[in-house]
Design a protein around this motif. Structure first.
Motif, PDB file in Angstrom:
ATOM      1  N   THR A 152     -11.464   7.146   4.336  1.00  0.00           N
ATOM      2  CA  THR A 152     -10.061   6.771   4.495  1.00  0.00           C
ATOM      3  C   THR A 152      -9.167   7.995   4.683  1.00  0.00           C
ATOM      4  O   THR A 152      -8.147   7.913   5.371  1.00  0.00           O
ATOM      5  N   ASP A 162       0.828  -1.205   0.000  1.00  0.00           N
ATOM      6  CA  ASP A 162       0.000   0.000   0.000  1.00  0.00           C
ATOM      7  C   ASP A 162       0.862   1.256   0.000  1.00  0.00           C
ATOM      8  O   ASP A 162       1.669   1.466   0.900  1.00  0.00           O
ATOM      9  N   GLU A 190      -8.409  -1.103   2.425  1.00  0.00           N
ATOM     10  CA  GLU A 190      -8.522  -2.532   2.171  1.00  0.00           C
ATOM     11  C   GLU A 190      -9.122  -3.371   3.310  1.00  0.00           C
ATOM     12  O   GLU A 190      -9.943  -4.264   3.055  1.00  0.00           O
ATOM     13  N   GLU A 215      -3.826   6.457   3.237  1.00  0.00           N
ATOM     14  CA  GLU A 215      -5.198   6.456   2.753  1.00  0.00           C
ATOM     15  C   GLU A 215      -5.525   5.129   2.071  1.00  0.00           C
ATOM     16  O   GLU A 215      -6.585   4.538   2.310  1.00  0.00           O
ATOM     17  N   LYS A 216      -4.616   4.639   1.233  1.00  0.00           N
ATOM     18  CA  LYS A 216      -4.849   3.371   0.549  1.00  0.00           C
ATOM     19  C   LYS A 216      -4.805   2.209   1.528  1.00  0.00           C
ATOM     20  O   LYS A 216      -5.551   1.233   1.389  1.00  0.00           O
ATOM     21  N   GLN A 217      -3.929   2.286   2.515  1.00  0.00           N
ATOM     22  CA  GLN A 217      -3.843   1.210   3.501  1.00  0.00           C
ATOM     23  C   GLN A 217      -5.141   1.092   4.284  1.00  0.00           C
ATOM     24  O   GLN A 217      -5.587  -0.017   4.608  1.00  0.00           O
TER      25      GLN A 217
END
Length: 352
Positions: free
Chosen positions: A180, A127, A136, A131-133
């Motif tokens: 997120t 990631d 999920e 924010e992306k982490q």
């Protein structure tokens, strides 16, 4: 003439409401307090231009972090696997999701994340950005196992959230991107920098002879030789945030970074975790295989396994490890525990 007057009044009313709304819902910039050692030894933290820290955003992120609404059956939150009292990890080898399923990785602790300058997160670095982490785990079938569309619907229908999102982001229309973003804002405020060793470096505490010897062993390339991956008095993060094969296995059941990059030379490599707060974060390693800190030290002392991608920093792999004496092991452990930050785990800003 009458219609023009009505139009003018309507326009003025609209402009008044708009300006008033903007005035009310302009978020307040969040003052991130940079620890003295960080300011002295590190460059500025990474705060994305499209997600600046605000009082409202951080508060919203904290509320979401502890909200079980984000899971499929409303039984788990982010904090279920990232407990503030455990330095934002948990005490189990593998965390169980809402369906009782277990993953294959140990829950990583969360602190000082804004200084992860490569912006690669999780054990295998899959990631890019906090924010992306944060995105999920909500939909992961072995974690919170939720449908983002349903989660957003629940938040949108909540009596509090639309107004909180309006104050934080200027819109009451909620989506996963804003969720997120808020969580990432909160996570960037999780700063740990108040251990005994920090105080020693600042001249306000004294180490015991055992702790001082343990630090010397940690820094000695002929003994512990730990500092290359895990920082030093000049790197208060106590990690390089890089990926290494630290000799856990001769063959790999988990490829780690190699699965992400597709490069066989990365097989068996995992992120070096910070050695801050080891007092609270057992079990250890990416798969939680070591229940105690003594087991970790024994691994580096006499338990190294050679493989094709073993890190060159594991210089004594052919001897099984650095072969520390019992006294040196005990002193190294004493030093490592001096990096524990009780103030961090008891900080009311980080607890529910």
């Amino acid at each position: 003439m009458k219609s023009k007057s009505i139009f003018l009044l309507s326009f003025l009313f609209f402009m008044h409401c708009t300006s008033k709304e903007e005035e009310i819902y302009t978020p307040i910039p969040y003052n991130l307090e940079i620890p003295a050692l960080f300011a002295d030894k590190l460059i500025a933290p990474i705060i994305p231009e499209n997600n600046p820290l605000t009082e409202e955003g951080v508060a919203l992120g904290k509320k979401l972090f502890f909200d079980k609404t984000l899971s499929g059956d409303n039984t788990q939150s982010c904090a279920s696997c990232h407990n503030p009292k455990k330095a934002f990890t948990d005490e189990t080898r593998f965390s169980d999701g809402i369906d009782g399923n277990f993953g294959t990785r140990n829950s990583m602790p969360l602190f000082n994340l804004a200084w992860n300058f490569d912006e690669r997160f999780t054990w295998d670095g899959k990631d890019f950005s906090l924010e992306k982490q944060a995105f999920e785990p909500v939909s992961n079938p072995i974690e919170m196992h939720a449908d983002w569309k349903i989660v957003i619907k629940k938040l949108q229908e909540n009596s509090e959230y639309p107004d909180l999102f309006l104050r934080a982001f200027g819109t009451s229309t909620i989506d996963s991107v804003l969720v997120t973003k808020a969580i990432a804002q909160f996570e960037r405020t999780l700063i740990s920098a108040n251990s005994k060793f920090d105080k020693y470096l600042l001249g306000t505490a004294t180490l015991t002879p055992e702790e001082q010897n343990g630090f010397n062993i940690f820094m000695d390339e002929a003994k512990g030789d730990c500092f290359h991956c895990h920082g030093s008095n000049n790197n208060p993060l106590w990690t390089d945030n890089k990926f290494h094969n630290n000799g856990l296995d001769a063959t790999f059941t988990d490829l780690g970074l190699g699965k992400v990059t597709g490069d066989p030379n990365d097989n068996g490599k995992f992120k070096s975790p910070s050695i801050r707060n080891l007092k609270f974060t057992a079990p250890y390693m990416h798969d939680g295989r070591f229940a105690t800190l003594d087991e970790v030290i024994n691994h580096y002392s006499e338990g190294l396994q050679k493989s094709s991608t073993i890190d060159p920093l594991m210089k004594k792999v052919n001897q099984g490890g650095v072969n520390l004496s019992s006294k040196d092991k005990a002193d190294l452990k004493a030093f490592l525990l001096s990096l524990s930050d009780d103030a961090f785990i008891n900080n009311t800003n980080f607890n529910k």
